[in-house]
Design an enzyme around this catalytic site. Sequence first.
Site, PDB file in Angstrom:
ATOM      1  N   GLU A  16       0.651  -1.559  -0.310  1.00 46.27           N
ATOM      2  CA  GLU A  16      -0.650   0.355  -0.192  1.00 46.27           C
ATOM      3  C   GLU A  16       0.453   1.124  -0.393  1.00 46.27           C
ATOM      4  OE1 GLU A  16      -2.669   1.246   3.120  1.00 46.27           O
ATOM      5  OE2 GLU A  16      -3.413   2.257   1.833  1.00 46.27           O
ATOM      6  N   THR A  53      -5.618  11.463  -0.953  1.00 42.53           N
ATOM      7  CA  THR A  53      -4.524  10.810  -0.090  1.00 42.53           C
ATOM      8  C   THR A  53      -3.671  11.902   0.458  1.00 42.53           C
ATOM      9  OG1 THR A  53      -5.531   8.664   0.292  1.00 42.53           O
ATOM     10  CG2 THR A  53      -4.450   9.332   1.635  1.00 42.53           C
TER      11      THR A  53
HETATM   12  N1  HSE Z   1      -5.009   6.455   8.098  1.00 39.67           N
HETATM   13  C1  HSE Z   1      -5.323   7.360   6.800  1.00 39.67           C
HETATM   14  C2  HSE Z   1      -5.351   8.366   6.539  1.00 39.67           C
HETATM   15  C3  HSE Z   1      -6.010   6.264   5.693  1.00 39.67           C
HETATM   16  O1  HSE Z   1      -6.504   8.882   7.374  1.00 39.67           O
HETATM   17  O2  HSE Z   1      -5.283   9.989   6.045  1.00 39.67           O
HETATM   18  C4  HSE Z   1      -5.916   6.972   4.083  1.00 39.67           C
HETATM   19  O3  HSE Z   1      -5.307   5.589   3.591  1.00 39.67           O
END
Ligand code: HSE
Length: 313
Positions: free
Chosen positions: A135, A188
């Site tokens: 990932e 993201t």
């Molecule tokens: N924990 C991560 C975020 C999840 O909130 O950026 C997204 O991949």
Amino acid sequence: MKQKQQAVRVFAPATVANVAVGYDILGFAIDQPGDEIIARWSESPGLKITKIKGTKKKLPLDPAQNTAGLGALELLKDLDKEHLGIDLEIYKKMPFGSGMGSSAASAAAGVMAVNELLGRPLQKRELAKYAVIGESAADGAIHGDNVIPSLLGGIILIRDNATYDFVKLPVIRGLSVFLIYPEIEILTKDARAVLSESVSLSQLIGQTGNIASFVASLYTSDLELMKRSLDDQVIEPQRSKLIPHFYDLKQIAMEQGAMNYTISGAGPSMFGFAQNTLIAENAANAIRSYLSSKKINSQHYISPVNTTGAYKM
Ligand code: HSE
């Protein structure tokens, strides 16, 4: 002697990361949607991605740059099987930048498909490390809060992302999840970039109290404690500005009886827990009609917390 399989097909589900109070350290899987990957033997040596279907986005065919390929490459390297010829076909069944763990599902399915094709040299839990590495091809960060629940199912608490140290938490029976995907894209890396590097001492106290109580609520099946604990005081206030009408939507969900309503992963998807599927359906429908009145297309999914994770189809 066991017949060598020619090909395997693996499904890995969508996930909700952060779960309100566990930024980068909590996540759970839902039943649908999910990605599928076929791994098959090939005459020509090395791992190759031969097909990517179901997305308009141009995803890299180079396995080292693709979430499904990178983890599988690391797995093959550790098993000293890099010379083997394996082709991967990726079938994307969920949108990118949706907050449903699309790249994580491909990473989980990729390592599991290769492990299955090899005759399962590693146990599923041992694949977590490779799925997390896979990932990281998406945003360069190492966090297993989507990919580990996609692989293993259930609610996963990560003690330490760097050492893949995690715990599978109990799931309260009968709990329903509603997930809303408004059709806008949030990358993201952009949603991570809006976050402040520091938190105040009072935010730390609030957030640690909530996450500890959330975990306690799962062990004691205490829904009232769970409801009080799902209150994100750090991330939601910063990221909610990326999602149009977020606080109106939250109010609608709570009026329909949801236990909580917040951002799923990096967004724009949002989720809530509900004590039954009727509340979940009502909340999802009310939110979607509001979004529709604002000319925002959306989709929704209702699911229990998935406890299986990725599986061979
Ligand atoms: N924990 C991560 C975020 C999840 O909130 O950026 C997204 O991949």
